[in-house]
Design a protein around this motif. Structure first.
Motif, PDB file in Angstrom:
ATOM      1  N   ALA A  22     -79.179 -36.050 -51.181  1.00  0.00           N
ATOM      2  CA  ALA A  22     -79.249 -37.459 -51.551  1.00  0.00           C
ATOM      3  C   ALA A  22     -78.038 -38.218 -51.020  1.00  0.00           C
ATOM      4  CB  ALA A  22     -79.317 -37.601 -53.070  1.00  0.00           C
ATOM      5  N   PRO A  23     -78.186 -39.516 -50.787  1.00  0.00           N
ATOM      6  CA  PRO A  23     -77.037 -40.322 -50.350  1.00  0.00           C
ATOM      7  C   PRO A  23     -75.994 -40.429 -51.445  1.00  0.00           C
ATOM      8  CG  PRO A  23     -78.927 -41.722 -50.846  1.00  0.00           C
ATOM      9  CD  PRO A  23     -79.416 -40.315 -50.908  1.00  0.00           C
ATOM     10  N   MET A  24     -74.724 -40.250 -51.069  1.00  0.00           N
ATOM     11  CA  MET A  24     -73.614 -40.347 -52.022  1.00  0.00           C
ATOM     12  C   MET A  24     -72.420 -41.009 -51.352  1.00  0.00           C
ATOM     13  SD  MET A  24     -73.721 -36.600 -53.817  1.00  0.00           S
ATOM     14  CE  MET A  24     -74.046 -35.765 -52.240  1.00  0.00           C
ATOM     15  N   THR A  25     -71.911 -42.059 -51.959  1.00  0.00           N
ATOM     16  CA  THR A  25     -70.728 -42.735 -51.432  1.00  0.00           C
ATOM     17  C   THR A  25     -69.525 -41.798 -51.499  1.00  0.00           C
ATOM     18  OG1 THR A  25     -71.561 -44.890 -52.110  1.00  0.00           O
ATOM     19  CG2 THR A  25     -69.188 -44.704 -51.747  1.00  0.00           C
ATOM     20  N   ARG A  26     -68.814 -41.639 -50.367  1.00  0.00           N
ATOM     21  CA  ARG A  26     -67.635 -40.775 -50.340  1.00  0.00           C
ATOM     22  C   ARG A  26     -66.400 -41.483 -49.773  1.00  0.00           C
ATOM     23  NH1 ARG A  26     -68.385 -35.464 -51.162  1.00  0.00           N
ATOM     24  NH2 ARG A  26     -66.338 -35.766 -52.113  1.00  0.00           N
ATOM     25  N   VAL A  27     -66.535 -42.715 -49.306  1.00  0.00           N
ATOM     26  CA  VAL A  27     -65.442 -43.586 -48.818  1.00  0.00           C
ATOM     27  C   VAL A  27     -64.430 -42.852 -47.936  1.00  0.00           C
ATOM     28  CG1 VAL A  27     -65.719 -45.296 -50.629  1.00  0.00           C
ATOM     29  CG2 VAL A  27     -64.158 -43.430 -51.034  1.00  0.00           C
ATOM     30  N   ARG A  28     -64.926 -42.178 -46.924  1.00  0.00           N
ATOM     31  CA  ARG A  28     -64.048 -41.477 -45.973  1.00  0.00           C
ATOM     32  C   ARG A  28     -64.041 -42.136 -44.593  1.00  0.00           C
ATOM     33  NH1 ARG A  28     -64.131 -38.347 -50.803  1.00  0.00           N
ATOM     34  NH2 ARG A  28     -62.592 -36.668 -50.585  1.00  0.00           N
ATOM     35  N   ALA A  29     -64.622 -43.314 -44.448  1.00  0.00           N
ATOM     36  CA  ALA A  29     -64.653 -43.956 -43.133  1.00  0.00           C
ATOM     37  C   ALA A  29     -63.264 -44.428 -42.725  1.00  0.00           C
ATOM     38  CB  ALA A  29     -65.611 -45.139 -43.145  1.00  0.00           C
ATOM     39  N   ALA A  30     -63.055 -44.542 -41.412  1.00  0.00           N
ATOM     40  CA  ALA A  30     -61.797 -45.055 -40.878  1.00  0.00           C
ATOM     41  C   ALA A  30     -61.822 -46.581 -40.893  1.00  0.00           C
ATOM     42  CB  ALA A  30     -61.589 -44.534 -39.461  1.00  0.00           C
ATOM     43  N   ALA A  31     -60.681 -47.180 -40.593  1.00  0.00           N
ATOM     44  CA  ALA A  31     -60.594 -48.636 -40.523  1.00  0.00           C
ATOM     45  C   ALA A  31     -61.657 -49.172 -39.578  1.00  0.00           C
ATOM     46  CB  ALA A  31     -59.205 -49.050 -40.045  1.00  0.00           C
ATOM     47  N   GLY A  32     -62.222 -50.313 -39.939  1.00  0.00           N
ATOM     48  CA  GLY A  32     -63.280 -50.887 -39.128  1.00  0.00           C
ATOM     49  C   GLY A  32     -64.640 -50.301 -39.401  1.00  0.00           C
ATOM     50  N   GLY A  33     -64.746 -49.485 -40.473  1.00  0.00           N
ATOM     51  CA  GLY A  33     -66.033 -48.897 -40.835  1.00  0.00           C
ATOM     52  C   GLY A  33     -66.516 -47.828 -39.885  1.00  0.00           C
ATOM     53  N   LEU A  34     -65.573 -47.114 -39.255  1.00  0.00           N
ATOM     54  CA  LEU A  34     -65.932 -46.103 -38.266  1.00  0.00           C
ATOM     55  C   LEU A  34     -66.151 -44.736 -38.917  1.00  0.00           C
ATOM     56  CD1 LEU A  34     -63.376 -46.908 -35.420  1.00  0.00           C
ATOM     57  CD2 LEU A  34     -65.663 -47.872 -35.779  1.00  0.00           C
ATOM     58  N   ALA A  35     -67.180 -44.022 -38.446  1.00  0.00           N
ATOM     59  CA  ALA A  35     -67.358 -42.634 -38.842  1.00  0.00           C
ATOM     60  C   ALA A  35     -66.255 -41.780 -38.214  1.00  0.00           C
ATOM     61  CB  ALA A  35     -68.730 -42.132 -38.412  1.00  0.00           C
ATOM     62  N   THR A  36     -65.936 -40.643 -38.838  1.00  0.00           N
ATOM     63  CA  THR A  36     -64.788 -39.829 -38.448  1.00  0.00           C
ATOM     64  C   THR A  36     -65.191 -38.380 -38.167  1.00  0.00           C
ATOM     65  OG1 THR A  36     -64.303 -39.091 -40.693  1.00  0.00           O
ATOM     66  CG2 THR A  36     -63.369 -41.226 -40.011  1.00  0.00           C
ATOM     67  N   PRO A  37     -64.302 -37.606 -37.535  1.00  0.00           N
ATOM     68  CA  PRO A  37     -64.571 -36.175 -37.357  1.00  0.00           C
ATOM     69  C   PRO A  37     -64.776 -35.448 -38.681  1.00  0.00           C
ATOM     70  CG  PRO A  37     -62.828 -36.874 -35.870  1.00  0.00           C
ATOM     71  CD  PRO A  37     -63.100 -38.040 -36.774  1.00  0.00           C
ATOM     72  N   ALA A 337     -62.412 -35.963 -59.522  1.00  0.00           N
ATOM     73  CA  ALA A 337     -61.194 -36.676 -59.141  1.00  0.00           C
ATOM     74  C   ALA A 337     -61.076 -36.852 -57.629  1.00  0.00           C
ATOM     75  CB  ALA A 337     -59.962 -35.937 -59.672  1.00  0.00           C
ATOM     76  N   THR A 338     -61.836 -36.050 -56.862  1.00  0.00           N
ATOM     77  CA  THR A 338     -61.748 -36.142 -55.396  1.00  0.00           C
ATOM     78  C   THR A 338     -62.976 -36.793 -54.760  1.00  0.00           C
ATOM     79  OG1 THR A 338     -62.677 -33.918 -55.104  1.00  0.00           O
ATOM     80  CG2 THR A 338     -60.278 -34.094 -55.311  1.00  0.00           C
ATOM     81  N   TRP A 339     -63.858 -37.391 -55.570  1.00  0.00           N
ATOM     82  CA  TRP A 339     -65.060 -38.014 -55.005  1.00  0.00           C
ATOM     83  C   TRP A 339     -64.699 -39.082 -53.976  1.00  0.00           C
ATOM     84  CZ3 TRP A 339     -68.976 -39.240 -59.536  1.00  0.00           C
ATOM     85  CH2 TRP A 339     -69.513 -38.042 -60.014  1.00  0.00           C
ATOM     86  N   TYR A 340     -63.709 -39.919 -54.317  1.00  0.00           N
ATOM     87  CA  TYR A 340     -63.429 -41.112 -53.512  1.00  0.00           C
ATOM     88  C   TYR A 340     -61.986 -41.183 -53.005  1.00  0.00           C
ATOM     89  CZ  TYR A 340     -67.501 -42.509 -56.354  1.00  0.00           C
ATOM     90  OH  TYR A 340     -68.710 -42.558 -57.000  1.00  0.00           O
ATOM     91  N   THR A 341     -61.324 -40.036 -52.885  1.00  0.00           N
ATOM     92  CA  THR A 341     -59.896 -40.081 -52.552  1.00  0.00           C
ATOM     93  C   THR A 341     -59.624 -40.342 -51.080  1.00  0.00           C
ATOM     94  OG1 THR A 341     -59.904 -37.686 -52.299  1.00  0.00           O
ATOM     95  CG2 THR A 341     -59.240 -38.565 -54.437  1.00  0.00           C
ATOM     96  N   GLY A 342     -60.597 -40.143 -50.216  1.00  0.00           N
ATOM     97  CA  GLY A 342     -60.426 -40.451 -48.811  1.00  0.00           C
ATOM     98  C   GLY A 342     -59.812 -39.349 -47.967  1.00  0.00           C
ATOM     99  N   ALA A 343     -59.500 -38.210 -48.561  1.00  0.00           N
ATOM    100  CA  ALA A 343     -58.904 -37.101 -47.814  1.00  0.00           C
ATOM    101  C   ALA A 343     -59.912 -35.952 -47.714  1.00  0.00           C
ATOM    102  CB  ALA A 343     -57.625 -36.639 -48.487  1.00  0.00           C
ATOM    103  N   ASP A 344     -59.521 -34.896 -46.971  1.00  0.00           N
ATOM    104  CA  ASP A 344     -60.420 -33.758 -46.810  1.00  0.00           C
ATOM    105  C   ASP A 344     -60.501 -32.889 -48.055  1.00  0.00           C
ATOM    106  OD1 ASP A 344     -61.019 -34.571 -44.272  1.00  0.00           O
ATOM    107  OD2 ASP A 344     -59.760 -33.086 -43.257  1.00  0.00           O
ATOM    108  N   GLN A 345     -59.484 -32.943 -48.918  1.00  0.00           N
ATOM    109  CA  GLN A 345     -59.526 -32.168 -50.159  1.00  0.00           C
ATOM    110  C   GLN A 345     -60.691 -32.656 -51.015  1.00  0.00           C
ATOM    111  OE1 GLN A 345     -57.632 -29.536 -51.016  1.00  0.00           O
ATOM    112  NE2 GLN A 345     -58.822 -29.306 -52.900  1.00  0.00           N
ATOM    113  N   GLY A 346     -61.520 -31.715 -51.461  1.00  0.00           N
ATOM    114  CA  GLY A 346     -62.687 -32.100 -52.236  1.00  0.00           C
ATOM    115  C   GLY A 346     -63.802 -32.673 -51.385  1.00  0.00           C
ATOM    116  N   TYR A 347     -63.656 -32.547 -50.071  1.00  0.00           N
ATOM    117  CA  TYR A 347     -64.655 -33.071 -49.141  1.00  0.00           C
ATOM    118  C   TYR A 347     -65.107 -31.955 -48.193  1.00  0.00           C
ATOM    119  CZ  TYR A 347     -66.721 -36.590 -45.947  1.00  0.00           C
ATOM    120  OH  TYR A 347     -67.570 -37.360 -45.187  1.00  0.00           O
ATOM    121  N   LEU A 348     -64.123 -31.364 -47.516  1.00  0.00           N
ATOM    122  CA  LEU A 348     -64.412 -30.270 -46.595  1.00  0.00           C
ATOM    123  C   LEU A 348     -63.955 -28.912 -47.121  1.00  0.00           C
ATOM    124  CD1 LEU A 348     -63.375 -31.884 -43.190  1.00  0.00           C
ATOM    125  CD2 LEU A 348     -65.616 -31.876 -44.292  1.00  0.00           C
TER     126      LEU A 348
END
Length: 357
Positions: A22-37, A337-348
């Motif tokens: 399912a779609p889930m907001t994770r707020v990991r995009a770079a500046a300008g709304g760019l997808a990242t590695p 606590a890591t849903w929206y932190t923007g880092a790889d911890q709790g993401y990858l």
């Protein structure tokens, strides 16, 4: 009864199983709304899902809801998504982009624009901004002449999504965002052709779908809906009639799927299943619930006529969720606590299941 691990045709695809991420907001995009590695790695890790639906992707700057989310309205954004679609496809997966216009659920500190909506009625509660939570602002009511432009923005983003390599798109018509705001009898106080009657309140959703189908084709187009959810204060009246009329109108397009959240009574959802003749995805857990979809809930809805089952939170900490479900392995807990932190911890950093040696 269909099994969660049966194959299923979907548009031009054949899904190897009936598990949907399912779609889930994770707020990991770079500046300008760019997808990242990192985003590419995140989705590639979960490529065994029958279908992945990405986090909400804004179709315009004014349509951005939260800071740190990705877009599909500039050439740079479109190009940035290629690493994501390539990574998922190399790993054998299938990927739809969720197109999400936040409407009134936004803030000038995030976009630089006053949010727009069907009427000058603010969302209930606080919204995310770059400096933290803030009260939801009063949106600017769209003029009748402006509404088609925002409906077309879904199609414009869908065209970019396919250009970037996505297999299709899902319109976010759920959870209190712009499409839901037009469906709502509390957020939509209009007296023109987009407000008042059920036929008028479903008009924006139908026009957004029509624009998307014209852009990329019906077989690449789905929509997510949350009947009666009331999220962000977007209350709806006459829910069975409203969504019955909407699905009847959408059936004319022969879409890839409709994705329903279990946000109303089961009897209402079963009635909508009878109205919708095409492929149906069901998410069995209300988005406000702390619960996760499990195998039992999936089997329950497959027996009731769903074709696919979407799993949200369970996918955060379980990149190998399909195999865990198939083998009856434990489902790992996630760290909120890591849903929206923007880092790889709790993401990858969530591993696949480690069998004892």
């Amino acid at each position: 009864m269909a099994s969660l691990f049966d194959r299923l045709p979907l548009g031009d695809l054949v899904l190897p199983n009936r598990v949907v991420m399912a779609p889930m907001t994770r707020v990991r995009a770079a500046a300008g709304g760019l997808a990242t590695p990192s985003m590419a790695a995140y989705y590639a890790q979960r490529a065994t899902a029958g279908l992945i639906v990405t986090e909400g992707v804004q179709p315009s700057l004014v349509g951005q809801s939260n800071p740190g989310t990705p877009g599909l309205h500039t050439d740079e954004q479109t190009e940035s998504w290629r690493q994501v679609t390539d990574a998922v496809h190399v790993n054998g997966g299938r990927l739809f982009a969720q197109i999400m216009h936040g409407g009134r659920v936004s803030h000038p500190d995030t976009t630089g624009f006053r949010p727009v909506g069907p009427s000058e009625v603010p969302a209930t509660g606080s919204v995310f901004t770059p400096t933290g939570l803030a009260p939801a602002p009063v949106p600017r009511a769209l003029a009748t002449s402006e509404v088609p432009e925002h409906a077309r923005s879904y199609g414009d983003a869908a065209r970019r999504a396919v250009e970037a390599g996505f297999d299709g798109v899902e319109l976010h018509g759920a959870n209190g965002y712009l499409i839901t705001q037009f469906l709502s009898s509390s957020a939509n106080l209009r007296t023109d052709v987009y407000g008042g009657s059920i036929a008028n309140r479903i008009r924006f959703a139908v026009e957004a779908v029509e624009a998307t189908v014209e852009a990329v084709g019906a077989r690449r187009t789905g929509i997510r809906l949350s009947p009666g959810s009331g999220i962000w204060g977007a209350e709806e009246t006459e829910v069975p009639e409203l969504y019955g009329a909407l699905l009847t109108a959408l059936a004319e397009f022969d879409l890839a799927y409709v994705h329903l959240e279990a946000t109303t009574d089961e009897d209402v959802l079963l009635g909508l299943r009878k109205v919708w003749p095409g492929t149906l995805i069901v998410n069995p857990v209300h988005p406000a619930s702390p619960d996760q979809t499990d195998h039992a809930a999936a089997d329950h809805w497959l027996a009731l006529g769903a074709d696919l089952i979407s799993f949200g939170r369970a996918y955060i900490a379980n990149p190998d969720l399909v195999e865990r479900l198939r083998q009856g392995l434990p489902i790992a807990p996630h760290d909120q606590a890591t849903w929206y932190t923007g880092a790889d911890q709790g993401y990858l950093t969530y591993p696949t299941y480690q069998h004892a040696g």
